[in-house]
Design an enzyme around this catalytic site. Structure first.
Site, PDB file in Angstrom:
ATOM      1  N   ARG A  39      -7.225 -44.318  14.513  1.00  0.00           N
ATOM      2  CA  ARG A  39      -8.129 -43.153  14.440  1.00  0.00           C
ATOM      3  C   ARG A  39      -9.327 -43.370  15.379  1.00  0.00           C
ATOM      4  O   ARG A  39      -9.846 -42.425  15.974  1.00  0.00           O
ATOM      5  CB  ARG A  39      -8.584 -42.891  13.008  1.00  0.00           C
ATOM      6  CG  ARG A  39      -9.344 -44.038  12.360  1.00  0.00           C
ATOM      7  CD  ARG A  39      -9.851 -43.684  10.990  1.00  0.00           C
ATOM      8  NE  ARG A  39     -10.433 -44.840  10.333  1.00  0.00           N
ATOM      9  CZ  ARG A  39     -11.478 -44.793   9.523  1.00  0.00           C
ATOM     10  NH1 ARG A  39     -12.066 -43.635   9.248  1.00  0.00           N
ATOM     11  NH2 ARG A  39     -11.948 -45.883   8.949  1.00  0.00           N
ATOM     12  N   GLU A  46      -8.472 -25.922   6.667  1.00  0.00           N
ATOM     13  CA  GLU A  46      -7.520 -26.389   7.675  1.00  0.00           C
ATOM     14  C   GLU A  46      -6.603 -25.283   8.196  1.00  0.00           C
ATOM     15  O   GLU A  46      -6.270 -25.250   9.380  1.00  0.00           O
ATOM     16  CB  GLU A  46      -6.684 -27.540   7.111  1.00  0.00           C
ATOM     17  CG  GLU A  46      -7.458 -28.821   6.887  1.00  0.00           C
ATOM     18  CD  GLU A  46      -8.251 -28.844   5.589  1.00  0.00           C
ATOM     19  OE1 GLU A  46      -8.983 -29.819   5.353  1.00  0.00           O
ATOM     20  OE2 GLU A  46      -8.131 -27.866   4.792  1.00  0.00           O
ATOM     21  N   PHE A  81      -3.740 -32.927   5.077  1.00  0.00           N
ATOM     22  CA  PHE A  81      -4.260 -31.569   5.230  1.00  0.00           C
ATOM     23  C   PHE A  81      -3.759 -30.897   6.509  1.00  0.00           C
ATOM     24  O   PHE A  81      -3.444 -29.706   6.507  1.00  0.00           O
ATOM     25  CB  PHE A  81      -5.790 -31.586   5.204  1.00  0.00           C
ATOM     26  CG  PHE A  81      -6.359 -32.332   4.033  1.00  0.00           C
ATOM     27  CD1 PHE A  81      -5.802 -32.190   2.770  1.00  0.00           C
ATOM     28  CD2 PHE A  81      -7.424 -33.195   4.187  1.00  0.00           C
ATOM     29  CE1 PHE A  81      -6.316 -32.886   1.677  1.00  0.00           C
ATOM     30  CE2 PHE A  81      -7.945 -33.897   3.108  1.00  0.00           C
ATOM     31  CZ  PHE A  81      -7.392 -33.740   1.853  1.00  0.00           C
ATOM     32  N   ASP A 106      -8.233 -43.886  -1.559  1.00  0.00           N
ATOM     33  CA  ASP A 106      -8.217 -42.434  -1.762  1.00  0.00           C
ATOM     34  C   ASP A 106      -7.033 -41.989  -2.616  1.00  0.00           C
ATOM     35  O   ASP A 106      -7.030 -40.878  -3.139  1.00  0.00           O
ATOM     36  CB  ASP A 106      -8.185 -41.693  -0.412  1.00  0.00           C
ATOM     37  CG  ASP A 106      -9.528 -41.738   0.291  1.00  0.00           C
ATOM     38  OD1 ASP A 106     -10.503 -42.208  -0.327  1.00  0.00           O
ATOM     39  OD2 ASP A 106      -9.610 -41.325   1.453  1.00  0.00           O
ATOM     40  N   ARG A 126      -5.852 -45.177   9.151  1.00  0.00           N
ATOM     41  CA  ARG A 126      -7.213 -45.567   8.781  1.00  0.00           C
ATOM     42  C   ARG A 126      -7.436 -47.074   8.964  1.00  0.00           C
ATOM     43  O   ARG A 126      -8.511 -47.509   9.344  1.00  0.00           O
ATOM     44  CB  ARG A 126      -7.455 -45.202   7.316  1.00  0.00           C
ATOM     45  CG  ARG A 126      -8.811 -45.625   6.778  1.00  0.00           C
ATOM     46  CD  ARG A 126      -8.899 -45.386   5.279  1.00  0.00           C
ATOM     47  NE  ARG A 126     -10.222 -45.690   4.752  1.00  0.00           N
ATOM     48  CZ  ARG A 126     -10.524 -45.656   3.466  1.00  0.00           C
ATOM     49  NH1 ARG A 126      -9.595 -45.340   2.573  1.00  0.00           N
ATOM     50  NH2 ARG A 126     -11.746 -45.943   3.053  1.00  0.00           N
TER      51      ARG A 126
END
Length: 312
Positions: free
Chosen positions: A10, A58, A83, A117, A167
């Protein structure tokens, strides 16, 4: 592998956008209130007038990106994979895919390595969703060098592209001075004669470590990095399958619809070969530290090694 260097793809995404934008003023970036996480904040700081925060919307972002692409811009719409591919699927399919518009989707935080998450954000279905869309290119780079090259290739390609980023920081495998990225072309990382390991994304570096563990047991594994899931490099898959006669796929994605399925389709039609798919096995993830989750779901080097040994 370049020792002692690990970078999240990322981060590579954000840095690549800035580099490309220096030479191309038609590049614009859209984000869905996640610029700090997707790292498009790097672009936002360099080119604030070319960064659009669409808010937590989104589907609307996909529509905006589609519209901008018809006005001569090359938009990179950015959000978490859950998303970008999940929530906005209908708009990506109908508004971007159906008219084959020149929109790039930068999807970060893919797979279970999202970590704490939890299952709702750990998208292990996005490759399956995106490769189903006619004309959509699907790219899942393995490290910083490959990710930055992939973003540049996506910019230069005319048509919709889905880019999958992670991530978690991952080791740098490729030497930037010699590495060449080409959409639809796999990369052989090591020759071998006993088995073939075909990996993608984060799992490439783990598979490389597993190959060393297998070598200690006298198993000579060939390893292929498939960074482009669609269009997939059929030639390199058939070549390695014919050579070893035993294929394993490794991915941080569901074994249903992802790299494993794509390779199975190629082998079934062109070179029937015994295949074992290593990945997320029809289950959701859970909250926890990324590396511990990769270990639990047997997607780290030890888990890959164990699964290959058990299958053999």
């Amino acid at each position: 592998m370049i020792e002692n260097k690990a970078i999240a793809t990322r981060e590579s995404y954000g840095n690549a956008l800035v580099e490309i934008a220096k030479e191309h003023d038609d590049l614009v970036v859209l984000d869905a209130d996640l610029a700090e996480a997707t790292k498009t904040v790097i672009f936002k700081k360099a080119y604030p007038e070319r960064h659009v925060d669409c808010g937590i919307a989104e589907a609307n972002m996909a529509g905006i990106a589609a519209g901008m692409s018809t006005c001569g811009y090359v938009p990179f719409m950015s959000s978490f994979a859950m998303f970008a591919a999940g929530r906005a699927f209908e708009q990506v399919r109908n508004t971007i895919g159906y008219p084959h518009l020149n929109v790039k989707i930068g999807a970060t935080h893919a797979g279970i390595s999202v970590g704490e998450d939890g299952a709702t954000h750990q998208c292990c279905e996005d490759i399956a969703l995106m490769r189903e869309i006619p004309g959509m290119v699907v790219i899942n780079p393995c490290d910083d060098v490959e990710a930055r090259a992939a973003v540049k290739a996506a910019y230069e390609y005319v048509g919709p592209v889905y880019l999958r980023f992670g991530r978690l920081a991952v080791p740098v495998l490729n030497d930037e001075s010699t590495y060449k990225f080409e959409i639809g072309k796999g990369v052989k990382l090591k020759d071998g004669k006993d088995i073939s390991i075909i990996a993608t994304g984060l799992c490439v570096s783990e598979a490389v470590k597993a190959v060393d563990m297998l070598a200690a047991d006298g198993i000579d594994a060939e390893i292929i990095n498939i960074h482009t899931i669609k269009p997939i490099d059929e030639d390199i898959i058939v070549e390695t399958a014919q050579k070893t006669g035993r294929v394993f796929t490794v991915e941080e994605h569901s074994i249903i619809g992802g790299l494993g399925s794509a390779v199975a389709e190629v082998l079934a039609e062109k070179c029937p070969t015994k295949l074992t798919r290593i990945g997320v096995r029809d289950t959701f993830g859970e909250s926890g530290p990324a590396k511990e989750l990769l270990h639990k779901y047997e997607l780290d080097a030890e888990g890959i090694y164990k699964q290959i040994k058990a299958a053999l």
